[in-house]
Design a protein around this motif. Structure first.
Motif, PDB file in Angstrom:
ATOM      1  N   VAL A  61      29.246  15.623  -2.814  1.00 45.59           N
ATOM      2  CA  VAL A  61      29.610  15.945  -4.188  1.00 45.59           C
ATOM      3  C   VAL A  61      28.519  15.352  -5.058  1.00 45.59           C
ATOM      4  CG1 VAL A  61      31.331  15.655  -5.991  1.00 45.59           C
ATOM      5  CG2 VAL A  61      32.058  15.858  -3.627  1.00 45.59           C
ATOM      6  N   GLN A  62      27.898  16.174  -5.898  1.00 47.14           N
ATOM      7  CA  GLN A  62      26.790  15.698  -6.722  1.00 47.14           C
ATOM      8  C   GLN A  62      27.288  14.754  -7.807  1.00 47.14           C
ATOM      9  OE1 GLN A  62      24.706  19.133  -8.155  1.00 47.14           O
ATOM     10  NE2 GLN A  62      23.418  19.208  -6.337  1.00 47.14           N
ATOM     11  N   ASP A  63      26.407  13.790  -8.182  1.00 51.82           N
ATOM     12  CA  ASP A  63      26.764  12.822  -9.218  1.00 51.82           C
ATOM     13  C   ASP A  63      27.051  13.501 -10.556  1.00 51.82           C
ATOM     14  OD1 ASP A  63      26.670  10.694  -7.545  1.00 51.82           O
ATOM     15  OD2 ASP A  63      24.695   9.981  -8.188  1.00 51.82           O
ATOM     16  N   ASN A  64      26.314  14.592 -10.871  1.00 52.05           N
ATOM     17  CA  ASN A  64      26.565  15.247 -12.164  1.00 52.05           C
ATOM     18  C   ASN A  64      27.946  15.915 -12.194  1.00 52.05           C
ATOM     19  OD1 ASN A  64      26.047  17.432 -10.539  1.00 52.05           O
ATOM     20  ND2 ASN A  64      24.351  18.217 -11.742  1.00 52.05           N
ATOM     21  N   ALA A  65      28.457  16.326 -11.034  1.00 46.22           N
ATOM     22  CA  ALA A  65      29.803  16.901 -10.981  1.00 46.22           C
ATOM     23  C   ALA A  65      30.859  15.805 -11.182  1.00 46.22           C
ATOM     24  CB  ALA A  65      30.028  17.606  -9.658  1.00 46.22           C
ATOM     25  N   MET A  66      30.528  14.581 -10.755  1.00 42.75           N
ATOM     26  CA  MET A  66      31.469  13.470 -10.860  1.00 42.75           C
ATOM     27  C   MET A  66      31.169  12.577 -12.058  1.00 42.75           C
ATOM     28  SD  MET A  66      31.852  12.053  -6.980  1.00 42.75           S
ATOM     29  CE  MET A  66      30.240  11.306  -6.968  1.00 42.75           C
ATOM     30  N   SER A  67      30.311  13.005 -12.977  1.00 42.19           N
ATOM     31  CA  SER A  67      29.854  12.127 -14.058  1.00 42.19           C
ATOM     32  C   SER A  67      31.008  11.594 -14.903  1.00 42.19           C
ATOM     33  CB  SER A  67      28.826  12.833 -14.925  1.00 42.19           C
ATOM     34  OG  SER A  67      29.392  13.964 -15.539  1.00 42.19           O
TER      35      SER A  67
END
Length: 132
Positions: A61-67
């Motif tokens: 899961v990308q960091d920008n999706a979990m920001s």
């Protein structure tokens, strides 16, 4: 039959789960608490999401999706988890950086109707499945 009853009585008071303390964001904590109501227990919700993440090793899961989850303040929380789940979180922390980020990815997956939709290939070479 008496020995079997004694053996079962000894097993009643012992738990095979491990109490493990994690530092995770407050947003992730709230999502896991909400998912715990759906799955019956917070530890079961974590177990389900970690198994989904483990089935997709090499996909993260990308960091920008979990920001939104990662930007909230950190808090500590103790969960009683099965030994396999604890070891999978430790193994996935190599891919995500910290165990707190693994739990943020868990929260992200639990917050989506289709938890596998936000996964992308992890940067770098495809990791081998860790031996457990």
């Amino acid at each position: 039959m008496k020995s079997e009853a004694r053996r079962l009585n000894r097993l009643k008071d012992t738990s095979r789960n491990l109490a493990k303390r994690y530092k995770l964001t407050q947003a992730a904590l709230k999502i896991i608490e909400k998912a715990g109501k759906i799955h019956g227990q917070q530890s079961r919700a974590i177990q389900v999401a970690v198994e989904l993440l483990w089935a997709k090793v090499g996909w993260a899961v990308q960091d920008n999706a979990m920001s939104a989850i990662l930007d909230s303040p950190l808090t500590g929380k103790t969960y009683k988890l099965p030994p396999r789940t604890v070891s999978l979180i430790e193994a996935l922390s190599h891919e995500y950086g910290t165990q707190g980020k693994v739990l943020s990815a868990v929260a992200y997956m639990l917050s989506k109707p289709d938890p596998r939709s936000g996964l992308t290939p992890a940067p770098g070479p495809m990791p081998h499945k860790y031996c457990l």
